[in-house]
Design a protein around this motif. Structure first.
Motif, short mmCIF file in Angstrom:
data_model
loop_
_atom_site.label_atom_id
_atom_site.label_comp_id
_atom_site.label_asym_id
_atom_site.label_seq_id
_atom_site.Cartn_x
_atom_site.Cartn_y
_atom_site.Cartn_z
N GLU A 23 0.76 -1.26 -0.02
CA GLU A 23 0.04 0.19 -0.11
C GLU A 23 0.82 1.23 -0.01
O GLU A 23 0.70 2.20 -0.84
N GLU B 208 2.53 1.70 -3.49
CA GLU B 208 1.57 2.02 -4.39
C GLU B 208 1.24 3.33 -4.54
O GLU B 208 0.82 4.33 -5.11
N SER B 209 1.33 4.01 -3.04
CA SER B 209 0.83 5.38 -2.74
C SER B 209 2.12 6.33 -3.13
O SER B 209 1.57 7.47 -3.69
#
Length: 114
Positions: free
Chosen positions: A4, A7-8
């Protein structure tokens, strides 16, 4: 959690790239607008002054003419006086158009010719 985060970070990098592209495009567009404004100013300075554009539609002008005669019953207007009263241009082409309009208003029975 790491996926995550990665991805950010990738999304943030992509958005930063877009911001840079948009900022560059905006700067180009603003520069072009400045060039156009400068060109327009030069062209306007070179163009000979022409008659002022008509400020009202013909139907509106006709209504204003009839209203002027109704507000001043019995008064005989010369075309130039009528133009001054209505705030219209007093150049020859404009007054000729008004003469035509007056003739049409007389034929339609909205005005009487003395």
């Amino acid at each position: 959690m790491q996926a995550e985060h990665d991805e950010s970070v990738a999304r943030a990098d992509h958005l930063r790239g877009q911001i840079e592209q948009f900022t560059a495009a905006l700067a180009e567009a603003e520069a072009r607008l400045a060039e156009i404004a400068a060109s327009r100013k030069v062209i306007d300075g070179l163009a000979p002054p022409g008659p002022e554009p008509a400020s009202a539609e013909p139907a509106t002008v006709c209504r204003r003419i009839v209203t002027a005669f109704n507000e001043h019953p019995g008064k005989v207007f010369r075309v130039r006086d009528l133009h001054e009263h209505l705030g219209l241009p007093t150049d020859e082409p404009s007054t000729n158009v008004t003469r035509s309009r007056l003739g049409r208003l007389v034929r339609q029975g909205l005005l009487e010719q003395p």
